[in-house]
Design a protein around this motif. Sequence first.
Motif, PDB file in Angstrom:
ATOM      1  N   GLN A  58       0.843  -1.193   0.000  1.00  0.00           N
ATOM      2  CA  GLN A  58       0.000   0.000   0.000  1.00  0.00           C
ATOM      3  C   GLN A  58       0.880   1.245   0.000  1.00  0.00           C
ATOM      4  N   ILE A  59       0.421   2.287  -0.652  1.00  0.00           N
ATOM      5  CA  ILE A  59       1.127   3.563  -0.659  1.00  0.00           C
ATOM      6  C   ILE A  59       0.244   4.576   0.052  1.00  0.00           C
ATOM      7  N   PHE A  60       0.841   5.296   0.991  1.00  0.00           N
ATOM      8  CA  PHE A  60       0.124   6.394   1.642  1.00  0.00           C
ATOM      9  C   PHE A  60       1.010   7.632   1.561  1.00  0.00           C
ATOM     10  N   SER A  61       0.392   8.757   1.291  1.00  0.00           N
ATOM     11  CA  SER A  61       1.135   9.995   1.051  1.00  0.00           C
ATOM     12  C   SER A  61       0.870  11.001   2.159  1.00  0.00           C
ATOM     13  N   MET A  62       1.902  11.769   2.452  1.00  0.00           N
ATOM     14  CA  MET A  62       1.848  12.729   3.546  1.00  0.00           C
ATOM     15  C   MET A  62       2.355  14.094   3.092  1.00  0.00           C
ATOM     16  N   ASP A  63       1.768  15.142   3.669  1.00  0.00           N
ATOM     17  CA  ASP A  63       2.306  16.497   3.530  1.00  0.00           C
ATOM     18  C   ASP A  63       3.388  16.666   4.576  1.00  0.00           C
ATOM     19  N   MET A  64       4.537  17.165   4.143  1.00  0.00           N
ATOM     20  CA  MET A  64       5.692  17.319   5.013  1.00  0.00           C
ATOM     21  C   MET A  64       6.193  18.756   4.920  1.00  0.00           C
ATOM     22  N   PHE A  65       7.032  19.139   5.878  1.00  0.00           N
ATOM     23  CA  PHE A  65       7.675  20.446   5.835  1.00  0.00           C
ATOM     24  C   PHE A  65       9.006  20.354   6.552  1.00  0.00           C
ATOM     25  N   ARG A  74       5.819  16.726  -0.544  1.00  0.00           N
ATOM     26  CA  ARG A  74       4.988  15.527  -0.410  1.00  0.00           C
ATOM     27  C   ARG A  74       5.904  14.319  -0.338  1.00  0.00           C
ATOM     28  N   ILE A  75       5.549  13.366   0.537  1.00  0.00           N
ATOM     29  CA  ILE A  75       6.285  12.107   0.597  1.00  0.00           C
ATOM     30  C   ILE A  75       5.292  10.979   0.342  1.00  0.00           C
ATOM     31  N   ASP A  76       5.699  10.020  -0.450  1.00  0.00           N
ATOM     32  CA  ASP A  76       4.864   8.865  -0.785  1.00  0.00           C
ATOM     33  C   ASP A  76       5.537   7.640  -0.177  1.00  0.00           C
ATOM     34  N   ASN A  77       4.858   7.015   0.778  1.00  0.00           N
ATOM     35  CA  ASN A  77       5.420   5.894   1.536  1.00  0.00           C
ATOM     36  C   ASN A  77       4.861   4.566   1.044  1.00  0.00           C
ATOM     37  N   THR A  78       5.740   3.623   0.778  1.00  0.00           N
ATOM     38  CA  THR A  78       5.335   2.279   0.384  1.00  0.00           C
ATOM     39  C   THR A  78       5.454   1.369   1.604  1.00  0.00           C
ATOM     40  N   VAL A  79       4.348   0.742   1.995  1.00  0.00           N
ATOM     41  CA  VAL A  79       4.337  -0.143   3.158  1.00  0.00           C
ATOM     42  C   VAL A  79       5.082  -1.427   2.807  1.00  0.00           C
ATOM     43  N   THR A  80       6.088  -1.763   3.609  1.00  0.00           N
ATOM     44  CA  THR A  80       6.916  -2.939   3.352  1.00  0.00           C
ATOM     45  C   THR A  80       6.665  -4.064   4.357  1.00  0.00           C
ATOM     46  N   THR A  81       6.109  -3.723   5.500  1.00  0.00           N
ATOM     47  CA  THR A  81       5.770  -4.710   6.532  1.00  0.00           C
ATOM     48  C   THR A  81       4.432  -4.310   7.135  1.00  0.00           C
ATOM     49  N   PHE A  82       3.526  -5.269   7.260  1.00  0.00           N
ATOM     50  CA  PHE A  82       2.245  -5.022   7.911  1.00  0.00           C
ATOM     51  C   PHE A  82       1.835  -6.293   8.637  1.00  0.00           C
ATOM     52  N   ASP A  91       8.777   2.562   3.322  1.00  0.00           N
ATOM     53  CA  ASP A  91       9.894   3.187   2.627  1.00  0.00           C
ATOM     54  C   ASP A  91       9.415   4.504   2.039  1.00  0.00           C
ATOM     55  N   PRO A  92       9.890   5.636   2.550  1.00  0.00           N
ATOM     56  CA  PRO A  92       9.531   6.924   1.958  1.00  0.00           C
ATOM     57  C   PRO A  92      10.136   7.067   0.563  1.00  0.00           C
TER      58      PRO A  92
END
Length: 164
Positions: A58-65, A74-82, A91-92
């Motif tokens: 799964q990919i979840f995206s976050m607003d960062m500063f 913006r950072i897009d994170n790929t879930v590697t362990t769940f 992994d960002p």
Amino acid sequence: MAEAAKYPNEHIVRTRVISAPASAIFALLADPNRHPDTEPGDWVRGAIDTGPITATGQIFSMDMFHEAAGGAYRIDNTVTTFEPDRAIAWDPGQADESGTVVPGGWRWRYDLDEGESGTEVTLTYDWSRTTEETREAFGGFPVVPPEYLDASLETVERAVTGAE
């Protein structure tokens, strides 16, 4: 001291026992809306994808500063362990022009081990897959010190226990 000498395995690991069930801690970590409650500053600003994390891949995206990163991004994170109530990692990275997320080479991982006195939470920051090009672009790795991970675990504890 050179980076290789300080961090020969290219990762930092910190552990804290939190007086809360693993399920409560995992619920926080699996909710992108609550990710500002997982770090001690205001680097993580908010979730772009507000649905819960439910699976690897799964990919979840976050607003960062961050000033050093040029401000807002913006950072897009790929879930590697769940593994519910046991482990979660991502992994960002950032999406390229085609929308494919390209990981930056570092990983955030939380391992949870519930015991009688609380849940032992181990936070690992691993940058071993980061390319030289990325390392140069960021001015070297790690981009955060071990104390940042300690403060992050304290922040997680406050978020799940309400303690000050």
